[in-house]
Structure formats: structure tokens, C-alpha cells
Scaffold this motif. Sequence first.
Motif, PDB file in Angstrom:
ATOM      1  N   UNK A 119     -11.011  38.563   8.708  1.00 33.24           N
ATOM      2  CA  UNK A 119     -10.347  37.296   8.338  1.00 33.24           C
ATOM      3  C   UNK A 119      -8.855  37.739   8.080  1.00 33.24           C
ATOM      4  N   UNK A 120      -8.595  38.700   7.211  1.00 33.93           N
ATOM      5  CA  UNK A 120      -7.466  38.832   6.614  1.00 33.93           C
ATOM      6  C   UNK A 120      -6.323  39.306   7.847  1.00 33.93           C
ATOM      7  N   UNK A 124      -4.029  36.718   7.020  1.00 33.05           N
ATOM      8  CA  UNK A 124      -3.216  36.897   5.997  1.00 33.05           C
ATOM      9  C   UNK A 124      -2.149  37.931   6.733  1.00 33.05           C
ATOM     10  N   UNK A 125      -1.374  37.237   7.267  1.00 31.78           N
ATOM     11  CA  UNK A 125      -0.279  38.199   7.931  1.00 31.78           C
ATOM     12  C   UNK A 125       0.935  38.201   7.242  1.00 31.78           C
ATOM     13  N   UNK A 126       1.152  38.069   6.010  1.00 28.80           N
ATOM     14  CA  UNK A 126       2.379  38.053   5.212  1.00 28.80           C
ATOM     15  C   UNK A 126       2.429  39.370   4.510  1.00 28.80           C
ATOM     16  N   UNK A 127       2.781  40.278   5.250  1.00 25.54           N
ATOM     17  CA  UNK A 127       2.743  41.711   4.490  1.00 25.54           C
ATOM     18  C   UNK A 127       3.862  41.644   3.476  1.00 25.54           C
ATOM     19  N   UNK A 128       5.034  40.983   3.747  1.00 19.81           N
ATOM     20  CA  UNK A 128       6.010  40.951   2.716  1.00 19.81           C
ATOM     21  C   UNK A 128       5.646  40.426   1.249  1.00 19.81           C
ATOM     22  N   UNK A 129       4.640  39.526   1.364  1.00 23.90           N
ATOM     23  CA  UNK A 129       4.272  38.962   0.102  1.00 23.90           C
ATOM     24  C   UNK A 129       3.147  39.561  -0.489  1.00 23.90           C
TER      25      UNK A 129
END
Length: 249
Positions: A119-120, A124-129
Motif C-alpha cells: 500500500x505504501x 505513501x510516495x512523499x519521501x521528502x516527508x
Amino acid sequence: MRLHFLLPLLLCAPLALAKAPDAAQLKDIISRIDQQRQPAGGVELQVSLSTLQDGREVEQDAYAITSDGGGNALLAMQNRDKRGQKILSTKQGIWMYFPKTRRPLRLTAVQQLQGNASVGDVLRTRWSEEYKLAADAPQLAQVEGRNCWRVTLEAAQEEATYRKIELYLSESQFAPVKADMYTFGGKLMKSAWYGESANLGAFRLIRSTRIISALDAKNGKETLYVVKAAKNIQVERDAFSLHALEVGQ
């Protein structure tokens, strides 16, 4: 000094090494990669996940992903036998909705979506966060004959999908080539191989990603994630609420 005396010195001189990106550059690079995976602002992506065995497709699922580009995303399954099933991902958690059920089920980012893709990996594709740069400086490494910078990302949140990501960037363009994902126990879980970015509508996106489990690395099995269409949309904030998911809207 004559030229024939200079030649041996020149031949023995070490080649100049490429300059490694500094921390500020790396932060910009990671943010740019985020935008190529899931752009900022209201966007709808039509994507597919296919399981391949020795290059032959054995299973495919289609999804529509609505995102605000700020950490909220809603995935709707498009296959006839799964239509109506949805997954909501916010900074507060991840939930899955099944038609005719009273309450959504709580999920974790590492749970399987299809094949080797979690799922990630999709929502969940915001590596910068979710991740921070490790203190180690980037190192030159070879990836299938290509010179790359190896950059280490460490989880900055308890909800991060992986404990650590070893990201390989092309030496000159700093484009993502490969990422090795590690569990919170420190074991290599999977590797992702990224295709080149390309224009898709108003966006420049990474169109395809190959995901290979560490357990499947030698048996010819992999999962292919493909972005097929993308468009700007207006998204309502309520679209990413748990209430909206519960009533199946």
C-alpha cells in the motif's frame, strides 16, 4: 619540459571524480522525485499493477488514485470483482473499505496491495516527508554498469513504510534508478527499478516501476507498476475523510 616527458605523467594522473550532491541539493532532488511519482495539487491517476512471471503477465489490477499531493490519497479498485473497494491514506493512518461492511479496516503501509507492491509503495510516495537524509555522504556505486550516487534515507516517522531506503541516483542527472527498501528489522525487503520520466498530460512522471521482492529475486517474479493517465482535478477536503470512506462515497 618536452611533450614526451609529460605524457607518462598525464597517463598516470588520477581521473577527476564527479562531484557529489550536497545535502541541500539532495533535498531538492528528493522533492523533485516525489513530484514525478505523485504530483502536488489535485490529481487523478489511472494506474495498473501487474504480476509478471519470467516476463509474462499472470495477473493485473487497475486502480484510480485521487490525491491532493499533500499526503492524502484515495485508491479505488477498478476490476469488476473488486469494484467498490477503496483504500484511504492520510497522515493519520490507512483504512480499507469493503462494500456492505460497517466499518473500514485499519491497514499498515507495508501490507500487500498486489504482488510485491505494498500500500505504501503506491499511496505513501512523499519521501521528502516520511524520510530524512542519513548523515553519510553520497557514494559512487555501480548499478548494472551505470554510475550512480547511493543515498541513504532513514525513516523520520513511525508510520513510514520502510526503516531505510538505499536510493541510487544517476551520476549526472540525479534521476532515480533503483531503491532498496529495508524492514524495521534491518533486512532487505524489496528493490524498485525506475523507468525514465516522461510527459503525461500536464505532468512529467515516472511512468513505470519494477518491484522485486528479495525472496523473488532469483525466480523471475516481479510486479510492474504503470501510470497510464493523469489529469488535474478539483478535490474536496471531505473526500479524504474517514466518514466519506465509511459511507462509500
